[in-house]
Write an enzyme that holds these catalytic residues in place. Structure first.
Site, PDB file in Angstrom:
ATOM      1  N   VAL A   1     -19.746  37.757  23.528  1.00  0.00           N
ATOM      2  CA  VAL A   1     -19.759  38.774  24.587  1.00  0.00           C
ATOM      3  C   VAL A   1     -19.482  40.182  24.047  1.00  0.00           C
ATOM      4  O   VAL A   1     -19.686  41.159  24.770  1.00  0.00           O
ATOM      5  CB  VAL A   1     -18.760  38.429  25.725  1.00  0.00           C
ATOM      6  CG1 VAL A   1     -19.066  37.066  26.324  1.00  0.00           C
ATOM      7  CG2 VAL A   1     -17.312  38.519  25.262  1.00  0.00           C
TER       8      VAL A   1
ATOM      9  N   VAL B   1      -2.866  27.359  33.073  1.00  0.00           N
ATOM     10  CA  VAL B   1      -3.606  26.164  32.652  1.00  0.00           C
ATOM     11  C   VAL B   1      -3.334  25.865  31.174  1.00  0.00           C
ATOM     12  O   VAL B   1      -3.321  26.784  30.341  1.00  0.00           O
ATOM     13  CB  VAL B   1      -5.120  26.393  32.869  1.00  0.00           C
ATOM     14  CG1 VAL B   1      -5.921  25.201  32.374  1.00  0.00           C
ATOM     15  CG2 VAL B   1      -5.414  26.665  34.340  1.00  0.00           C
TER      16      VAL B   1
ATOM     17  N   LYS C   1      -6.865  42.482  32.385  1.00  0.00           N
ATOM     18  CA  LYS C   1      -7.282  41.789  33.604  1.00  0.00           C
ATOM     19  C   LYS C   1      -7.194  42.722  34.824  1.00  0.00           C
ATOM     20  O   LYS C   1      -7.995  42.618  35.756  1.00  0.00           O
ATOM     21  CB  LYS C   1      -6.442  40.522  33.804  1.00  0.00           C
ATOM     22  CG  LYS C   1      -6.657  39.455  32.716  1.00  0.00           C
ATOM     23  CD  LYS C   1      -8.102  38.965  32.624  1.00  0.00           C
ATOM     24  CE  LYS C   1      -8.239  37.738  31.724  1.00  0.00           C
ATOM     25  NZ  LYS C   1      -9.625  37.240  31.613  1.00  0.00           N
TER      26      LYS C   1
ATOM     27  N   LYS D   1     -14.977  25.222  25.606  1.00  0.00           N
ATOM     28  CA  LYS D   1     -13.685  24.523  25.718  1.00  0.00           C
ATOM     29  C   LYS D   1     -12.917  25.075  26.923  1.00  0.00           C
ATOM     30  O   LYS D   1     -13.369  26.007  27.597  1.00  0.00           O
ATOM     31  CB  LYS D   1     -12.866  24.716  24.442  1.00  0.00           C
ATOM     32  CG  LYS D   1     -12.418  26.155  24.186  1.00  0.00           C
ATOM     33  CD  LYS D   1     -11.599  26.252  22.896  1.00  0.00           C
ATOM     34  CE  LYS D   1     -11.148  27.675  22.659  1.00  0.00           C
ATOM     35  NZ  LYS D   1     -10.418  27.827  21.399  1.00  0.00           N
TER      36      LYS D   1
ATOM     37  N   TYR E   1      -3.205  42.147  27.209  1.00  0.00           N
ATOM     38  CA  TYR E   1      -3.811  41.115  28.065  1.00  0.00           C
ATOM     39  C   TYR E   1      -3.691  41.431  29.558  1.00  0.00           C
ATOM     40  O   TYR E   1      -4.703  41.449  30.265  1.00  0.00           O
ATOM     41  CB  TYR E   1      -3.193  39.750  27.759  1.00  0.00           C
ATOM     42  CG  TYR E   1      -3.820  38.625  28.540  1.00  0.00           C
ATOM     43  CD1 TYR E   1      -5.146  38.255  28.310  1.00  0.00           C
ATOM     44  CD2 TYR E   1      -3.112  37.938  29.519  1.00  0.00           C
ATOM     45  CE1 TYR E   1      -5.743  37.217  29.023  1.00  0.00           C
ATOM     46  CE2 TYR E   1      -3.692  36.897  30.234  1.00  0.00           C
ATOM     47  CZ  TYR E   1      -5.002  36.543  29.987  1.00  0.00           C
ATOM     48  OH  TYR E   1      -5.600  35.527  30.705  1.00  0.00           O
TER      49      TYR E   1
HETATM   50  P1  NAP Z   1      -9.551  29.110  25.815  1.00  0.00           P
HETATM   51  O1  NAP Z   1      -9.441  27.623  25.873  1.00  0.00           O
HETATM   52  O2  NAP Z   1      -8.963  29.830  24.666  1.00  0.00           O
HETATM   53  O3  NAP Z   1     -11.096  29.471  25.971  1.00  0.00           O
HETATM   54  C1  NAP Z   1     -11.552  30.796  25.826  1.00  0.00           C
HETATM   55  C2  NAP Z   1     -13.041  30.753  25.662  1.00  0.00           C
HETATM   56  O4  NAP Z   1     -13.512  32.108  25.497  1.00  0.00           O
HETATM   57  C3  NAP Z   1     -13.470  29.985  24.403  1.00  0.00           C
HETATM   58  O5  NAP Z   1     -14.648  29.285  24.666  1.00  0.00           O
HETATM   59  C4  NAP Z   1     -13.717  31.100  23.409  1.00  0.00           C
HETATM   60  O6  NAP Z   1     -14.630  30.754  22.381  1.00  0.00           O
HETATM   61  C5  NAP Z   1     -14.337  32.119  24.358  1.00  0.00           C
HETATM   62  N1  NAP Z   1     -14.434  33.460  23.752  1.00  0.00           N
HETATM   63  C6  NAP Z   1     -13.452  34.250  23.287  1.00  0.00           C
HETATM   64  N2  NAP Z   1     -13.960  35.381  22.784  1.00  0.00           N
HETATM   65  C7  NAP Z   1     -15.307  35.293  22.938  1.00  0.00           C
HETATM   66  C8  NAP Z   1     -16.396  36.133  22.604  1.00  0.00           C
HETATM   67  N3  NAP Z   1     -16.221  37.303  21.989  1.00  0.00           N
HETATM   68  N4  NAP Z   1     -17.652  35.730  22.929  1.00  0.00           N
HETATM   69  C9  NAP Z   1     -17.856  34.541  23.539  1.00  0.00           C
HETATM   70  N5  NAP Z   1     -16.871  33.689  23.847  1.00  0.00           N
HETATM   71  C10 NAP Z   1     -15.614  34.071  23.554  1.00  0.00           C
HETATM   72  O7  NAP Z   1      -8.882  29.790  27.087  1.00  0.00           O
HETATM   73  P2  NAP Z   1      -8.930  29.462  28.662  1.00  0.00           P
HETATM   74  O8  NAP Z   1      -7.520  29.333  29.091  1.00  0.00           O
HETATM   75  O9  NAP Z   1      -9.895  28.382  28.974  1.00  0.00           O
HETATM   76  O10 NAP Z   1      -9.442  30.869  29.215  1.00  0.00           O
HETATM   77  C11 NAP Z   1     -10.618  31.036  29.973  1.00  0.00           C
HETATM   78  C12 NAP Z   1     -10.431  32.247  30.866  1.00  0.00           C
HETATM   79  O11 NAP Z   1      -9.373  31.989  31.801  1.00  0.00           O
HETATM   80  C13 NAP Z   1     -10.032  33.526  30.114  1.00  0.00           C
HETATM   81  O12 NAP Z   1     -10.735  34.626  30.657  1.00  0.00           O
HETATM   82  C14 NAP Z   1      -8.548  33.642  30.409  1.00  0.00           C
HETATM   83  O13 NAP Z   1      -8.086  34.966  30.322  1.00  0.00           O
HETATM   84  C15 NAP Z   1      -8.498  33.091  31.818  1.00  0.00           C
HETATM   85  N6  NAP Z   1      -7.164  32.644  32.241  1.00  0.00           N
HETATM   86  C16 NAP Z   1      -6.560  31.603  31.617  1.00  0.00           C
HETATM   87  C17 NAP Z   1      -5.299  31.199  32.052  1.00  0.00           C
HETATM   88  C18 NAP Z   1      -4.573  30.040  31.422  1.00  0.00           C
HETATM   89  O14 NAP Z   1      -3.428  29.763  31.832  1.00  0.00           O
HETATM   90  N7  NAP Z   1      -5.165  29.346  30.457  1.00  0.00           N
HETATM   91  C19 NAP Z   1      -4.673  31.861  33.125  1.00  0.00           C
HETATM   92  C20 NAP Z   1      -5.328  32.915  33.739  1.00  0.00           C
HETATM   93  C21 NAP Z   1      -6.575  33.303  33.296  1.00  0.00           C
HETATM   94  P3  NAP Z   1     -14.133  30.231  20.933  1.00  0.00           P
HETATM   95  O15 NAP Z   1     -13.881  28.752  21.078  1.00  0.00           O
HETATM   96  O16 NAP Z   1     -15.290  30.553  20.053  1.00  0.00           O
HETATM   97  O17 NAP Z   1     -12.878  30.989  20.574  1.00  0.00           O
END
Ligand code: NAP
Length: 241
Positions: A61, A197, A168, A13, A164
Site C-alpha cells: 500500500v 484482537v 488512526k 494474516k 499509531y
Molecule cells: P497483523 O496481523 O499484523 O496484519 C497486518 C496486515 O497488514 C498484514 O497482512 C501485513 O502484511 C499488512 N501490511 C502491513 N504493511 C503493509 C503494506 N505496506 N502493504 C500491504 N500490506 C501491509 O495485524 P492485524 O491486527 O490483523 O491488523 C489489521 C488492521 O486492524 C490494522 O489496520 C490494525 O491497525 C487494525 N487494528 C488491529 C487491532 C488489534 O487489536 N489487532 C485493533 C484495532 C485495529 P505482512 O504480513 O506482509 O506484514
C-alpha cells in the site's frame, strides 16, 4: 448480475485474512491483497481450501506502482469492485513516547495507515464506481478516538503511541472527507474498529479472535443500499470520534 467482488488489503494474516474468509463465505470473490508472495499464496490456498473464490493481488500500500498494478489485476479478474476493505496497517513498534520518538517511525506509520488508504482507495475507485452498491471500509481503531484518548480511560486508549493512535485519528478524518466528496454517489464509506484482537500487531496480546475482529468490517463491507455512511463502528455500536 456478476459475482460480487471484494479486495482486502493486508489479507494474508490476522484480521484481514478473516475479513477475506468472511466475505468469501458470503459468496464474494475475494482479492487477497498482500505484499509478500509466499504469505499471499499461502493465504489464497487456505481460503480456496475453505471454499472461497480467492485470488492473489500483489499489493504494497506504500508503493504507487504496486497499487496501480493491483487495480489493473482486479480489473482483469473482475472488471469491477463491490467492496474495498482497507485493512493493512502497522503500529510502528513500542518506542512511541512523543518526547523521544524517532520521526521516521511517525512517517512510516502515517505512510502505511493513512497515505496507503488514500492511495489504494483512489486507485480502486473507478472499479468501485462500476458496482451498483459500492462499499469502502477503513479498518481504524478505537485508540484513534479523540474522545476516548481525552477521557484517559486506560481500558480503551492503549499505550501512549504518538505514531499509531494519531494515524488512526487522521484516517478517521480522511474517511469523512471521502464521505463528503462521495455523498449522493451510492458509495458508502465507514470506519471499523475490530476491538483488541490477538494478532502479530500486538504480539498476540489481544483478547478477541481475528474472526471476531472481522465481524464489523464484514458487516460494513456488505451494507444494504441506504445503509450508514460516515460512521465509526465496533461490534457494540458506534465509536465516538
Ligand atoms: P497483523 O496481523 O499484523 O496484519 C497486518 C496486515 O497488514 C498484514 O497482512 C501485513 O502484511 C499488512 N501490511 C502491513 N504493511 C503493509 C503494506 N505496506 N502493504 C500491504 N500490506 C501491509 O495485524 P492485524 O491486527 O490483523 O491488523 C489489521 C488492521 O486492524 C490494522 O489496520 C490494525 O491497525 C487494525 N487494528 C488491529 C487491532 C488489534 O487489536 N489487532 C485493533 C484495532 C485495529 P505482512 O504480513 O506482509 O506484514
Amino acid at each position: 448480475m456478476s459475482t460480487r467482488t471484494a479486495l482486502v488489503t493486508g489479507a494474508n494474516k490476522g484480521i484481514g485474512y478473516e475479513i477475506a474468509a468472511g466475505l468469501g463465505a458470503l459468496g464474494y470473490r475475494v482479492g487477497v491483497g498482500a505484499r509478500d508472495g509466499t504469505r499471499r499464496e499461502a493465504a489464497v490456498t487456505r481460503l480456496r481450501d475453505a471454499g472461497v473464490d480467492a485470488f492473489g493481488v500483489p499489493l504494497d500500500v506504500t508503493d504507487d506502482a504496486s497499487v496501480a498494478a493491483a487495480a489493473d489485476l482486479v480489473a482483469e479478474h473482475a472488471g469491477h469492485l463491490d467492496a474495498l476493505v482497507n485493512n493493512a496497517g502497522i503500529t510502528g513498534g513500542p518506542a512511541q513516547q512523543p518526547t523521544t520518538v524517532d520521526l521516521d517511525v511517525v512517517r512510516t506509520v502515517v505512510e502505511t495507515n493513512v497515505l496507503g488508504v488514500i492511495r489504494v482507495t483512489n486507485a480502486m475507485l473507478p472499479l468501485l464506481r462500476r458496482s451498483p452498491s459500492p462499499r469502502i471500509v477503513n479498518v481504524s481503531s478505537g485508540v484513534g478516538s479523540l474522545t476516548r484518548q481525552s477521557a484517559g480511560d486506560e481500558g480503551t486508549t492503549g499505550p501512549v503511541a504518538v505514531a499509531y493512535s494519531p494515524s488512526k485519528t487522521l484516517l478517521n478524518a480522511v474517511t469523512l472527507q471521502y464521505v463528503r466528496e462521495l455523498a449522493g454517489t451510492g458509495v458508502l464509506v465507514n470506519c471499523a474498529c475490530p476491538g483488541y484482537v490477538a494478532t502479530d500487531l500486538n504480539g498476540f496480546r489481544g483478547v478477541r479472535t481475528p474472526q471476531q475482529g472481522a465481524a464489523t468490517p464484514v458487516r460494513l463491507a456488505t451494507l444494504p443500499d441506504g445503509g450508514p455512511t460516515g460512521g465509526f463502528f465496533e461490534d457494540a455500536g458506534v465509536v465516538p470520534w
